[in-house]
Design a protein around this motif. Structure first.
Motif, PDB file in Angstrom:
ATOM      1  N   CYS A   4       0.861  -1.180   0.000  1.00 46.73           N
ATOM      2  CA  CYS A   4       0.000   0.000   0.000  1.00 46.73           C
ATOM      3  C   CYS A   4       0.899   1.231   0.000  1.00 46.73           C
ATOM      4  O   CYS A   4       1.850   1.317   0.783  1.00 46.73           O
ATOM      5  N   LEU A   5       0.620   2.164  -0.898  1.00 44.00           N
ATOM      6  CA  LEU A   5       1.348   3.425  -0.973  1.00 44.00           C
ATOM      7  C   LEU A   5       0.421   4.555  -0.570  1.00 44.00           C
ATOM      8  O   LEU A   5      -0.751   4.580  -0.979  1.00 44.00           O
ATOM      9  N   THR A   6       0.924   5.501   0.220  1.00 43.11           N
ATOM     10  CA  THR A   6       0.136   6.675   0.572  1.00 43.11           C
ATOM     11  C   THR A   6       0.892   7.939   0.198  1.00 43.11           C
ATOM     12  O   THR A   6       2.114   8.021   0.358  1.00 43.11           O
ATOM     13  N   PHE A   7       0.150   8.911  -0.326  1.00 42.81           N
ATOM     14  CA  PHE A   7       0.674  10.234  -0.671  1.00 42.81           C
ATOM     15  C   PHE A   7      -0.181  11.255   0.075  1.00 42.81           C
ATOM     16  O   PHE A   7      -1.417  11.176   0.041  1.00 42.81           O
ATOM     17  N   THR A   8       0.457  12.227   0.733  1.00 42.83           N
ATOM     18  CA  THR A   8      -0.300  13.216   1.501  1.00 42.83           C
ATOM     19  C   THR A   8       0.255  14.610   1.279  1.00 42.83           C
ATOM     20  O   THR A   8       1.471  14.818   1.341  1.00 42.83           O
ATOM     21  N   LEU A   9      -0.644  15.556   1.024  1.00 45.60           N
ATOM     22  CA  LEU A   9      -0.300  16.967   0.924  1.00 45.60           C
ATOM     23  C   LEU A   9      -1.090  17.727   1.978  1.00 45.60           C
ATOM     24  O   LEU A   9      -2.324  17.667   1.994  1.00 45.60           O
ATOM     25  N   PHE A  10      -0.396  18.412   2.865  1.00 47.11           N
ATOM     26  CA  PHE A  10      -1.045  19.154   3.952  1.00 47.11           C
ATOM     27  C   PHE A  10      -1.265  20.592   3.504  1.00 47.11           C
ATOM     28  O   PHE A  10      -0.326  21.268   3.087  1.00 47.11           O
ATOM     29  N   ASP A  11      -2.501  21.082   3.585  1.00 44.13           N
ATOM     30  CA  ASP A  11      -2.849  22.405   3.070  1.00 44.13           C
ATOM     31  C   ASP A  11      -3.190  23.429   4.141  1.00 44.13           C
ATOM     32  O   ASP A  11      -3.384  24.602   3.820  1.00 44.13           O
ATOM     33  N   GLY A  12      -3.309  23.007   5.407  1.00 43.08           N
ATOM     34  CA  GLY A  12      -3.556  24.006   6.439  1.00 43.08           C
ATOM     35  C   GLY A  12      -4.424  23.516   7.582  1.00 43.08           C
ATOM     36  O   GLY A  12      -5.013  22.434   7.535  1.00 43.08           O
ATOM     37  N   TRP A  13      -4.466  24.342   8.630  1.00 36.71           N
ATOM     38  CA  TRP A  13      -5.274  24.047   9.812  1.00 36.71           C
ATOM     39  C   TRP A  13      -6.628  24.747   9.740  1.00 36.71           C
ATOM     40  O   TRP A  13      -6.733  25.856   9.217  1.00 36.71           O
ATOM     41  N   VAL A  14      -7.637  24.095  10.266  1.00 29.04           N
ATOM     42  CA  VAL A  14      -8.975  24.670  10.386  1.00 29.04           C
ATOM     43  C   VAL A  14      -9.234  24.935  11.860  1.00 29.04           C
ATOM     44  O   VAL A  14      -9.228  24.012  12.676  1.00 29.04           O
ATOM     45  N   LEU A  15      -9.448  26.205  12.217  1.00 31.92           N
ATOM     46  CA  LEU A  15      -9.648  26.597  13.611  1.00 31.92           C
ATOM     47  C   LEU A  15     -11.124  26.898  13.847  1.00 31.92           C
ATOM     48  O   LEU A  15     -11.671  27.854  13.293  1.00 31.92           O
ATOM     49  N   ALA A  16     -11.746  26.074  14.651  1.00 28.62           N
ATOM     50  CA  ALA A  16     -13.173  26.235  14.950  1.00 28.62           C
ATOM     51  C   ALA A  16     -13.359  26.958  16.285  1.00 28.62           C
ATOM     52  O   ALA A  16     -12.401  27.239  17.001  1.00 28.62           O
ATOM     53  N   ARG A  17     -14.610  27.234  16.617  1.00 29.29           N
ATOM     54  CA  ARG A  17     -14.905  27.890  17.888  1.00 29.29           C
ATOM     55  C   ARG A  17     -14.858  26.915  19.055  1.00 29.29           C
ATOM     56  O   ARG A  17     -14.797  27.318  20.203  1.00 29.29           O
ATOM     57  N   SER A  18     -14.917  25.628  18.736  1.00 30.19           N
ATOM     58  CA  SER A  18     -14.807  24.599  19.772  1.00 30.19           C
ATOM     59  C   SER A  18     -13.575  23.747  19.497  1.00 30.19           C
ATOM     60  O   SER A  18     -13.182  23.562  18.341  1.00 30.19           O
ATOM     61  N   ALA A  19     -12.983  23.232  20.565  1.00 26.51           N
ATOM     62  CA  ALA A  19     -11.792  22.393  20.406  1.00 26.51           C
ATOM     63  C   ALA A  19     -12.096  21.146  19.570  1.00 26.51           C
ATOM     64  O   ALA A  19     -11.279  20.710  18.748  1.00 26.51           O
ATOM     65  N   PHE A  20     -13.273  20.595  19.742  1.00 32.40           N
ATOM     66  CA  PHE A  20     -13.639  19.338  19.091  1.00 32.40           C
ATOM     67  C   PHE A  20     -13.627  19.437  17.575  1.00 32.40           C
ATOM     68  O   PHE A  20     -13.293  18.471  16.880  1.00 32.40           O
ATOM     69  N   HIS A  21     -13.996  20.598  17.034  1.00 28.45           N
ATOM     70  CA  HIS A  21     -14.158  20.741  15.586  1.00 28.45           C
ATOM     71  C   HIS A  21     -12.930  21.310  14.879  1.00 28.45           C
ATOM     72  O   HIS A  21     -13.007  21.623  13.684  1.00 28.45           O
ATOM     73  N   HIS A  22     -11.812  21.454  15.596  1.00 30.82           N
ATOM     74  CA  HIS A  22     -10.580  21.813  14.900  1.00 30.82           C
ATOM     75  C   HIS A  22     -10.219  20.685  13.932  1.00 30.82           C
ATOM     76  O   HIS A  22     -10.414  19.503  14.227  1.00 30.82           O
ATOM     77  N   SER A  23      -9.690  21.052  12.788  1.00 23.68           N
ATOM     78  CA  SER A  23      -9.428  20.041  11.761  1.00 23.68           C
ATOM     79  C   SER A  23      -8.288  20.499  10.855  1.00 23.68           C
ATOM     80  O   SER A  23      -7.507  21.383  11.217  1.00 23.68           O
ATOM     81  N   ALA A  24      -8.201  19.895   9.680  1.00 27.53           N
ATOM     82  CA  ALA A  24      -7.136  20.227   8.739  1.00 27.53           C
ATOM     83  C   ALA A  24      -7.649  20.129   7.315  1.00 27.53           C
ATOM     84  O   ALA A  24      -8.592  19.397   7.022  1.00 27.53           O
ATOM     85  N   HIS A  25      -7.013  20.876   6.443  1.00 26.86           N
ATOM     86  CA  HIS A  25      -7.213  20.737   5.007  1.00 26.86           C
ATOM     87  C   HIS A  25      -6.065  19.900   4.457  1.00 26.86           C
ATOM     88  O   HIS A  25      -4.900  20.126   4.787  1.00 26.86           O
ATOM     89  N   TYR A  26      -6.389  18.925   3.635  1.00 25.05           N
ATOM     90  CA  TYR A  26      -5.352  18.050   3.085  1.00 25.05           C
ATOM     91  C   TYR A  26      -5.854  17.385   1.818  1.00 25.05           C
ATOM     92  O   TYR A  26      -7.051  17.360   1.525  1.00 25.05           O
ATOM     93  N   ARG A  27      -4.906  16.832   1.060  1.00 28.50           N
ATOM     94  CA  ARG A  27      -5.207  15.991  -0.096  1.00 28.50           C
ATOM     95  C   ARG A  27      -4.410  14.705   0.067  1.00 28.50           C
ATOM     96  O   ARG A  27      -3.211  14.759   0.324  1.00 28.50           O
ATOM     97  N   SER A  28      -5.063  13.568  -0.054  1.00 24.46           N
ATOM     98  CA  SER A  28      -4.356  12.304   0.153  1.00 24.46           C
ATOM     99  C   SER A  28      -4.797  11.272  -0.879  1.00 24.46           C
ATOM    100  O   SER A  28      -5.918  11.305  -1.378  1.00 24.46           O
ATOM    101  N   ALA A  29      -3.874  10.358  -1.161  1.00 28.50           N
ATOM    102  CA  ALA A  29      -4.154   9.269  -2.100  1.00 28.50           C
ATOM    103  C   ALA A  29      -3.563   7.984  -1.555  1.00 28.50           C
ATOM    104  O   ALA A  29      -2.494   7.988  -0.942  1.00 28.50           O
ATOM    105  N   VAL A  30      -4.271   6.890  -1.774  1.00 30.21           N
ATOM    106  CA  VAL A  30      -3.817   5.568  -1.350  1.00 30.21           C
ATOM    107  C   VAL A  30      -3.861   4.647  -2.566  1.00 30.21           C
ATOM    108  O   VAL A  30      -4.866   4.602  -3.279  1.00 30.21           O
ATOM    109  N   VAL A  31      -2.776   3.936  -2.805  1.00 33.28           N
ATOM    110  CA  VAL A  31      -2.674   3.019  -3.940  1.00 33.28           C
ATOM    111  C   VAL A  31      -2.389   1.615  -3.418  1.00 33.28           C
ATOM    112  O   VAL A  31      -1.474   1.425  -2.610  1.00 33.28           O
ATOM    113  N   PHE A  32      -3.157   0.650  -3.873  1.00 35.21           N
ATOM    114  CA  PHE A  32      -2.977  -0.751  -3.484  1.00 35.21           C
ATOM    115  C   PHE A  32      -2.492  -1.560  -4.682  1.00 35.21           C
ATOM    116  O   PHE A  32      -2.796  -1.234  -5.826  1.00 35.21           O
ATOM    117  N   GLY A  33      -1.764  -2.631  -4.397  1.00 35.03           N
ATOM    118  CA  GLY A  33      -1.370  -3.514  -5.487  1.00 35.03           C
ATOM    119  C   GLY A  33      -0.028  -4.175  -5.267  1.00 35.03           C
ATOM    120  O   GLY A  33       0.443  -4.329  -4.139  1.00 35.03           O
TER     121      GLY A  33
END
Length: 220
Positions: free
Chosen positions: A79-108
């Motif tokens: 399994c191959l994984t590729f990840t590009l990190f695009d930034g942090w998402v800051l919400a008004r609550s701690a629980f909903h903080h997140s991230a922007h990203y692009r990822s791909a997974v290849v099997f074979g």
């Protein structure tokens, strides 16, 4: 369209699933680093490797005695994984903080490229991808160097893509909280070129900016 198999079906965050093959290509081409999983002698291991795409295959290379190369040459599932990190998402609550990203997974399974001419051409393709025109200037690989290198390819037949670029997702009851919400964008910049000390002053600095688009950072 991307394949839809049991391994590529995205179960968590299904709304982030993307099925355009062009998105898969773009993530691989920008990342150029694959994290590759194998079952080692002491258990699972994930190894980061330089990786590049030509049409519908991804290629990796390494020394003949590399444990990763030796394992993958046997036709082991991986399994191959590729990840590009695009930034942090800051919400008004701690629980909903997140991230922007692009990822791909290849099997074979990987296959070895054994033909010397094909190996030379594909390795040079990688150089051209990161520095267009450079293979016209450098000494190309000789027979000894090619013989010491293992080149493997895996088809993009079974792959999945996730892209997270959603807005801040606050709960309705938190919308009136006096808390700043928004994004911390994360951008990868390429360049400007930095020569080694031994470079002669008479040599012209090459221009590889066309390979990187708006990610290229020009010299001031």
């Amino acid at each position: 369209m991307l394949s839809n198999t049991q391994r590529t079906t995205i179960k968590k965050g299904q709304h982030k699933a993307v099925f355009e093959r062009e998105k898969l290509h773009a993530i691989i081409d920008e990342s150029l680093i694959a994290h590759i999983a194998i079952e080692g002698e002491s258990g699972p291991v994930v190894i980061p490797m330089l990786a590049w795409r030509v049409d519908e295959h991804v290629y990796i290379h390494g020394a003949n005695n590399s444990r990763l190369m030796r394992k993958l040459k046997t036709g082991a599932q991986t399994c191959l994984t590729f990840t590009l990190f695009d930034g942090w998402v800051l919400a008004r609550s701690a629980f909903h903080h997140s991230a922007h990203y692009r990822s791909a997974v290849v099997f074979g399974q990987f296959d070895e490229v054994e033909n010397k001419q094909d190996k030379d051409r594909l390795l040079n393709h990688f150089i051209e991808q990161i520095a267009p025109g450079r293979t016209d200037e450098v000494r190309l690989s000789n027979d000894k160097e090619l013989a010491a290198t293992t080149l493997l390819k895996i088809p993009l037949e079974e792959a999945s893509v996730k892209i997270s670029n959603n807005d801040v997702s606050d709960d309705k009851e938190d919308l009136d909280l006096p808390v700043w919400a928004g994004y911390i964008p994360y951008q990868t910049k390429v360049g400007p070129l930095k020569p080694i000390a031994e470079i002669a002053d008479t040599l012209t600095t090459p221009d590889y900016s066309c390979a990187y688009g708006n990610r290229w950072k020009a010299a001031k």
